[in-house]
Design a protein around this motif. Structure first.
Motif, short mmCIF file in Angstrom:
data_model
loop_
_atom_site.label_atom_id
_atom_site.label_comp_id
_atom_site.label_asym_id
_atom_site.label_seq_id
_atom_site.Cartn_x
_atom_site.Cartn_y
_atom_site.Cartn_z
N VAL A 111 0.85 -1.18 0.00
CA VAL A 111 0.00 0.00 0.00
C VAL A 111 0.88 1.23 0.00
CG1 VAL A 111 -1.92 -1.15 1.19
CG2 VAL A 111 -0.19 0.07 2.53
N VAL A 138 -5.75 3.77 3.79
CA VAL A 138 -5.03 2.59 4.30
C VAL A 138 -4.34 2.93 5.62
CG1 VAL A 138 -4.67 1.61 1.99
CG2 VAL A 138 -2.94 3.13 2.97
N GLU A 151 -2.96 0.45 -3.71
CA GLU A 151 -2.63 -0.88 -3.22
C GLU A 151 -2.29 -1.78 -4.40
OE1 GLU A 151 -5.89 -2.88 -1.31
OE2 GLU A 151 -7.25 -2.46 -2.96
#
Length: 155
Positions: A111, A138, A151
């Motif tokens: 991420v 995230v 991601e």
């Protein structure tokens, strides 16, 4: 351009200078309270691996870091190339090496957080060409509207 990418300590003058260049580039683009930069000292922590790209003369031209969050989750941090090498795929090579390193460490999901403002378009292109997909917030980053999240599943 031929570059060599290696794991290096961030605690060296030329890497510190590159971090300072990255900060100088990013600070005007986003309000400070929505910038989540690792310091050089934080980059030297055991959960972070720093990769430095160097040209044929040994000069640093780019860097990227992988922060291992455990549980098969890694984060791309402090990705930067010097302006004079942009467009020569140094960022792409760094991102590919980050992915390779993540796989070696058993990380199955990467991420990252980057800015959501004019000036970040080159970074978005590198991530999207590298197979990263835009996603929701995230880790513990706020969904402020000043960040764009990506991601990539490696499994």
């Amino acid at each position: 351009m031929t570059v060599t990418i290696a794991i290096e300590t961030p605690l060296q003058d030329d890497v510190r200078a590159m971090v300072a260049d990255l900060n100088a580039h990013m600070i005007p683009l986003t309000p400070r309270e929505f910038q989540f930069q690792l310091t050089v000292e934080q980059m030297a922590e055991p959960t972070v691996t720093v990769l430095v790209a160097r040209n044929e003369a040994g000069r640093q031209v780019g860097m990227a870091s992988l922060k291992d969050h455990g549980e098969s989750l890694g984060e791309v941090k402090r990705m930067f190339t010097l302006p004079e090498v942009r467009g020569q795929r140094v960022g792409t090579k760094l991102l590919q090496r980050i992915e390779s390193l993540a796989r070696e460490k058993g990380i199955s999901r990467l991420v990252l957080e980057t800015g959501e403002a004019p000036g970040f378009e080159p970074a978005w292109r590198v991530y999207e060409r590298g197979g990263f997909q835009v996603c929701g917030a995230v880790l513990d980053y706020p969904d402020s509207g000043f960040s764009r999240f990506y991601e990539k599943n490696l499994a």
